[in-house]
Design an enzyme around this catalytic site. Structure first.
Site, PDB file in Angstrom:
ATOM      1  N   GLN A  98      95.248 122.769  53.175  1.00 19.16           N
ATOM      2  CA  GLN A  98      95.843 121.435  53.163  1.00 19.16           C
ATOM      3  C   GLN A  98      97.133 121.462  53.979  1.00 19.16           C
ATOM      4  O   GLN A  98      98.032 122.265  53.707  1.00 19.16           O
ATOM      5  CB  GLN A  98      96.154 120.966  51.747  1.00 19.16           C
ATOM      6  CG  GLN A  98      96.631 119.507  51.738  1.00 19.16           C
ATOM      7  CD  GLN A  98      97.156 119.065  50.398  1.00 19.16           C
ATOM      8  OE1 GLN A  98      98.217 119.504  49.964  1.00 19.16           O
ATOM      9  NE2 GLN A  98      96.430 118.173  49.745  1.00 19.16           N
ATOM     10  N   TYR A 180     104.589 112.100  50.813  1.00 22.22           N
ATOM     11  CA  TYR A 180     104.998 112.920  51.949  1.00 22.22           C
ATOM     12  C   TYR A 180     104.841 112.147  53.261  1.00 22.22           C
ATOM     13  O   TYR A 180     104.515 110.960  53.262  1.00 22.22           O
ATOM     14  CB  TYR A 180     104.226 114.240  51.925  1.00 22.22           C
ATOM     15  CG  TYR A 180     104.466 114.997  50.640  1.00 22.22           C
ATOM     16  CD1 TYR A 180     105.762 115.212  50.174  1.00 22.22           C
ATOM     17  CD2 TYR A 180     103.412 115.456  49.867  1.00 22.22           C
ATOM     18  CE1 TYR A 180     106.002 115.865  48.978  1.00 22.22           C
ATOM     19  CE2 TYR A 180     103.641 116.117  48.666  1.00 22.22           C
ATOM     20  CZ  TYR A 180     104.935 116.310  48.226  1.00 22.22           C
ATOM     21  OH  TYR A 180     105.175 116.955  47.028  1.00 22.22           O
ATOM     22  N   ARG A 227      93.454 113.405  52.193  1.00 21.41           N
ATOM     23  CA  ARG A 227      93.690 113.115  50.778  1.00 21.41           C
ATOM     24  C   ARG A 227      94.612 111.912  50.646  1.00 21.41           C
ATOM     25  O   ARG A 227      95.653 111.852  51.316  1.00 21.41           O
ATOM     26  CB  ARG A 227      94.312 114.321  50.076  1.00 21.41           C
ATOM     27  CG  ARG A 227      94.197 114.259  48.547  1.00 21.41           C
ATOM     28  CD  ARG A 227      94.728 115.517  47.891  1.00 21.41           C
ATOM     29  NE  ARG A 227      94.121 115.700  46.573  1.00 21.41           N
ATOM     30  CZ  ARG A 227      94.725 116.249  45.531  1.00 21.41           C
ATOM     31  NH1 ARG A 227      95.978 116.670  45.641  1.00 21.41           N
ATOM     32  NH2 ARG A 227      94.119 116.383  44.376  1.00 21.41           N
ATOM     33  N   GLY A 311      92.371 120.554  39.295  1.00 18.58           N
ATOM     34  CA  GLY A 311      93.608 121.247  39.583  1.00 18.58           C
ATOM     35  C   GLY A 311      94.029 122.131  38.438  1.00 18.58           C
ATOM     36  O   GLY A 311      93.757 123.328  38.415  1.00 18.58           O
TER      37      GLY A 311
END
Length: 357
Positions: A98, A180, A227, A311
């Protein structure tokens, strides 16, 4: 009928099952943000996943915001990722890196002295993030990227994609969630630009569309995923109309032939994110967010998702696929060891038992 344990071809990659390991920051990179042998062991232990999506990995020094996150822009870092990829492949697994550029979500003490804090607009992230000692610290005020600098940042992502393939990594995922840099371009409260990169949704999506297009051109669209998390408020996100923004984004990306859309599914007022994705995106969907094995099975059996990512469950259960298949109880993770800040600390990282399902 497909189920959680049936094979899946995701872009150009054949997966043994539809259980995906979701990206999770673990703060275990070594000096100079180099992936370590301990990281290789951590991912090897979890290679029974259909696909591992690694922790967020910075494409450049400017992209780093957190302590001990790995990079993929130096020769030493590429060598480290080569070790990780080999370990996963030797165990029969598949792995994607990622790519995560934090933009404005950065603490000065966590990064190189000459790293710049960059964002679409000069608006500070209101949420503190952990510093080197684990104590939350205020994020730096970012500098707005100039029009001429934005293609250079896109080029950093392209170089990182090339580096991943050079290391033997199977694919890359662009992190467009969690507040982000890509999401900062998407969101109306963090992108106040009045040029071709900001304003209405059709211009705010441009950075993500051009970055994914360039990455797909570089390594092939079947090895590139992305994502998203429409409507999330994490790290100061507050888009005025996330349904409109993400519908425009998904429609723009739909014809590129990308390998997957990885959805972090959070509750939203006025729309359901999975329904939004399915209405505007014809490719494969990985669903994420509070899933149990039964919930994941239901989503795949009904065709609402093609795969499901886990996760937290993967931290203490390296053999998660076997546990889900057998209906075995899941071990609980020790939260005090999630982010130790030590690249050689195996506690709560590689010391959870395997093969107990």
């Amino acid at each position: 009928m497909a189920d959680l344990f049936s094979p899946l071809r995701l872009g150009d990659i054949d997966l043994a099952n539809r259980v995906i390991m979701a990206p999770m920051t673990r703060d275990r990179a070594g000096p100079d943000d180099v992936p370590t042998a301990l990281m290789a062991e951590y991912y090897r232990q979890r290679a029974s996943a259909g696909l591992i999506v690694t922790e967020g990995t910075q494409p450049s020094p400017d992209g780093k915001g957190y302590w001990r996150t790995p990079g993929i822009h130096s020769p030493a870092q590429i060598a480290g990722w080569t070790q990780v990829a080999q370990a996963v492949h030797d165990a029969g697994g598949r792995i994607a890196v990622q790519l995560m550029h934090v933009g404005r979500v950065a603490v000065r003490a966590n990064r190189a002295a000459d790293a710049q804090t960059l964002a679409p607009s000069a608006i500070a992230c209101p949420d503190p993030i952990p510093g080197p000692d684990g104590v939350p610290a205020a994020c730096e005020m970012p500098r707005a990227l100039t029009d001429a600098e934005i293609p250079l940042v896109i080029a950093e992502f392209v170089a990182a994609a090339h580096n991943a393939r050079k290391a033997g990594i199977d694919a890359v995922e662009l992190h467009c969630a969690s507040g982000y840099l890509p999401m900062q371009f998407l969101s109306s409260n963090t992108n106040l630009r009045d040029d071709a990169w900001g304003g209405p949704a059709e211009r705010r999506i441009r950075f993500v569309v051009e970055t994914l297009t360039a990455m797909a051109d570089a390594i092939g669209p079947g090895r590139v995923g992305f994502r998203i998390c429409p409507g999330v408020a994490f790290n100061g996100m507050a888009d005025a109309d996330p349904a409109q923004t993400y519908a425009a984004l998904l429609r723009a990306l739909d014809g590129l032939g990308l390998a997957w859309c990885h959805l972090i599914h959070v509750p939203n007022t006025g729309f359901d994110a999975l329904e939004l994705v399915r209405a505007n995106w014809s490719g494969a969907v990985i669903e994420n967010g509070g899933l149990t094995g039964d919930k994941a099975q239901g989503l795949i059996a009904t065709g609402k998702a093609d795969a499901a990512s886990f996760g937290y469950a993967y931290i203490a259960n390296p053999d998660l696929v076997a546990r889900l298949r057998n209906g075995s109880p899941l071990a609980k993770a020790d939260r005090t060891t999630f982010y130790t800040g030590h690249g050689d600390d195996a506690r709560g990282y590689t010391d959870y038992p395997e093969g107990t399902a």
